[in-house]
Motif scaffolding. Structure first.
Motif, PDB file in Angstrom:
ATOM      1  N   LYS A 113       0.522  -1.233  -0.249  1.00 49.67           N
ATOM      2  CA  LYS A 113      -0.157   0.062   0.157  1.00 49.67           C
ATOM      3  C   LYS A 113       0.616   0.969  -0.465  1.00 49.67           C
ATOM      4  N   ILE A 114       0.752   1.623  -0.983  1.00 53.58           N
ATOM      5  CA  ILE A 114       1.716   3.431  -0.730  1.00 53.58           C
ATOM      6  C   ILE A 114       1.351   4.539  -1.742  1.00 53.58           C
ATOM      7  N   LEU A 115       1.961   5.410  -1.334  1.00 52.20           N
ATOM      8  CA  LEU A 115       1.102   6.736  -2.081  1.00 52.20           C
ATOM      9  C   LEU A 115       2.746   7.017  -3.063  1.00 52.20           C
ATOM     10  N   PHE A 116       1.831   7.958  -4.061  1.00 57.46           N
ATOM     11  CA  PHE A 116       2.414   8.019  -5.029  1.00 57.46           C
ATOM     12  C   PHE A 116       2.124   9.597  -5.482  1.00 57.46           C
ATOM     13  N   VAL A 117       3.175  10.685  -4.715  1.00 58.56           N
ATOM     14  CA  VAL A 117       3.139  11.942  -4.728  1.00 58.56           C
ATOM     15  C   VAL A 117       3.633  12.897  -5.971  1.00 58.56           C
ATOM     16  N   GLY A 118       3.192  13.437  -6.244  1.00 53.76           N
ATOM     17  CA  GLY A 118       3.555  14.219  -7.644  1.00 53.76           C
ATOM     18  C   GLY A 118       3.549  15.814  -7.397  1.00 53.76           C
ATOM     19  N   CYS A 119       4.104  16.547  -8.055  1.00 55.50           N
ATOM     20  CA  CYS A 119       4.580  17.654  -7.680  1.00 55.50           C
ATOM     21  C   CYS A 119       4.423  18.986  -8.564  1.00 55.50           C
ATOM     22  N   GLY A 120       3.987  19.690  -8.613  1.00 56.75           N
ATOM     23  CA  GLY A 120       3.477  20.378  -9.448  1.00 56.75           C
ATOM     24  C   GLY A 120       3.682  21.481 -10.015  1.00 56.75           C
ATOM     25  N   THR A 121       5.450  21.496  -9.903  1.00 54.05           N
ATOM     26  CA  THR A 121       5.807  22.476  -9.957  1.00 54.05           C
ATOM     27  C   THR A 121       7.401  22.178 -11.883  1.00 54.05           C
ATOM     28  N   CYS A 122       8.570  21.944 -11.540  1.00 52.22           N
ATOM     29  CA  CYS A 122       9.423  22.030 -12.334  1.00 52.22           C
ATOM     30  C   CYS A 122       9.171  20.683 -12.857  1.00 52.22           C
ATOM     31  N   VAL A 123       9.407  19.135 -12.504  1.00 57.87           N
ATOM     32  CA  VAL A 123       8.662  17.825 -12.716  1.00 57.87           C
ATOM     33  C   VAL A 123       7.500  17.865 -13.674  1.00 57.87           C
ATOM     34  N   THR A 124       6.498  18.687 -13.228  1.00 58.12           N
ATOM     35  CA  THR A 124       5.231  18.879 -13.955  1.00 58.12           C
ATOM     36  C   THR A 124       5.365  19.521 -15.789  1.00 58.12           C
ATOM     37  N   VAL A 125       6.319  20.386 -15.763  1.00 60.54           N
ATOM     38  CA  VAL A 125       6.944  20.984 -16.364  1.00 60.54           C
ATOM     39  C   VAL A 125       7.761  20.467 -17.703  1.00 60.54           C
ATOM     40  N   CYS A 126       8.695  19.613 -17.232  1.00 59.41           N
ATOM     41  CA  CYS A 126       9.129  18.436 -17.506  1.00 59.41           C
ATOM     42  C   CYS A 126       8.884  17.170 -18.218  1.00 59.41           C
ATOM     43  N   LEU A 127       7.604  17.028 -17.728  1.00 58.94           N
ATOM     44  CA  LEU A 127       6.459  15.470 -18.292  1.00 58.94           C
ATOM     45  C   LEU A 127       7.152  14.455 -17.547  1.00 58.94           C
ATOM     46  N   ALA A 128       7.997  15.002 -15.985  1.00 59.97           N
ATOM     47  CA  ALA A 128       8.371  13.211 -15.582  1.00 59.97           C
ATOM     48  C   ALA A 128       8.106  13.742 -14.370  1.00 59.97           C
ATOM     49  N   GLY A 129       7.973  14.130 -13.659  1.00 64.49           N
ATOM     50  CA  GLY A 129       6.209  13.739 -12.131  1.00 64.49           C
ATOM     51  C   GLY A 129       5.723  14.461 -11.958  1.00 64.49           C
TER      52      GLY A 129
END
Lengths: 222, 159
Positions: free
Chosen positions: A21-37
């Motif tokens: 059971k795991i939580l995947f946490v994305g980040c809405g700043t740089c890594v969203t813009v570079c299509l990675a996270g």
């Protein structure tokens, strides 16, 4: 911005192998813009991870959330209930974001889903290039706004080496020689005389060579 | 569609009872019109394919394909315009790269890239559409059921 790239699914599968059971946490700043996270990448990798684990006979329950910035406590603190509900956290942020989560949530493992690469810009659709090394002592004013510390493979400060050919770096024929770019740029802005000044050896103490850096701006402290 | 389902890991003996379920994401400007034309011309092709009408293959997100496979669909066909003929200039080229990326992920996680295929055709190419449908049905039939099908039907899928 900080540019990162996702780790392969097989590597992520190994990283979270111990958890169900795991939580995947994305980040809405740089890594969203570079299509990675960003939110979308978190979704795609959740699908892939769920399918991979079910095929391995050990299904995994994944909760997904993407916050504005993982490198600021103000945004991280709201994650606490979700982190508490899960056995571990897989962070889709840069290395700074992953460590910010790890330092805040002491009783849960926090893993990195991305390989953080460099400080760069979007050169073309889905093409990012490194522009800044974060050396802590910016010399761009001397070189017409082109950084030889980052873009010259040898970090030369007083002109090109003998290996550049056809305006390209000797280590990669697709990479422009930083010093050719600097020359053209200085010529274009009428500052070629800057090249007559000898640049002394760079002081690397403000760079990473002195260990992890810290900045305190007293004027903004409360 | 009235396809019967067998359990994952179906042996060659009971493979005959199983019929593959295929989703075809069809671009409005080519494949969907070609499928329509095939129907108007009474062309016969396997009933295993469910057509999903899309404004452009460039609008088909990677999540759509992954969600279909996670829910147990056996194969996915992405059908777009001929290269250079996209109504939105480059939607089909974007789709091509996305499909290749997902094929890589599918290979990595063990489902296999062959369950996903992109084809290019024009609105007039009804026979080509029929041929491509037959090809993916044959390919997926040989691969067998999606190994995720059983748990998907038991409601394990969270989304």
């Amino acid at each position: 911005m900080i540019v990162a790239s996702p780790k392969p699914v097989t590597e992520l599968k190994e990283i979270v192998a111990a958890h169900d059971k795991i939580l995947f946490v994305g980040c809405g700043t740089c890594v969203t813009v570079c299509l990675a996270g960003g939110e979308r990448e978190v979704g795609i990798y959740s699908y892939a991870m769920r399918m991979a684990r079910r095929l391995a006979g050990r299904p995994i329950d994944i909760e997904q959330v993407t916050i504005e910035r993982q490198c600021e406590n103000e945004f991280i603190k709201d994650l606490a209930p979700a982190v508490e509900r899960n056995q571990a956290v897989l962070s889709f942020a840069c290395g700074a974001g992953v460590q910010a989560l790890a330092e805040r949530f002491l009783n849960r493992p926090v893993y990195a889903a991305l390989n953080t690469q460099f400080l760069g810009i979007l050169e073309d659709q889905a093409v990012w290039t490194e522009k800044c090394l974060g050396c802590g002592d910016c010399m761009l004013a001397q070189f017409g706004g082109i950084c030889p510390v980052t873009r010259c493979a040898k970090r030369l400060l007083n002109g090109p080496c003998g290996g550049s050919t056809e305006e390209c770096c000797e280590i990669d024929k697709d990479r422009p020689c930083a010093w050719q770019v600097i020359y053209k740029r200085l010529k274009g802005i009428g500052q070629l005389d800057r090249l007559e000044q000898i640049v002394p050896p760079k002081d690397w103490r403000p760079a990473w060579h002195g260990g992890a850096r810290k900045i305190i701006r007293q004027e903004h402290r409360v | 569609m009235t396809a019967a389902h067998t359990q994952p890991g179906a042996s060659a003996a009971n493979k005959g009872a199983w019929e593959p379920e295929i989703i075809a994401f069809c671009c409005n400007y080519c494949a969907y019109a070609a499928a329509d034309l095939a129907g108007a011309q009474r062309m016969q092709y396997p009933p295993n394919v469910r057509v999903v009408h899309s404004p452009c293959t460039g609008k088909i997100e990677m999540e759509h394909i992954l969600a279909a496979l996670e829910k147990g669909i056996d194969g996915v066909l992405v059908a777009g315009c001929l290269e250079g003929g996209c109504h939105f200039i480059e939607g089909n080229l974007r789709a091509k790269h996305r499909v290749e990326h997902i094929r890589g992920i599918l290979d990595e996680i063990g489902i296999g890239a062959d369950r996903l295929r992109m084809v290019n055709l024009s609105a007039a190419m009804a026979p080509t559409f029929v041929e491509r449908v037959r090809e993916i049905v044959d390919t997926v039939t040989n691969l067998g059921p999606n190994p995720l099908k059983e748990s998907a039907q038991q409601g394990v899928v969270s989304k």
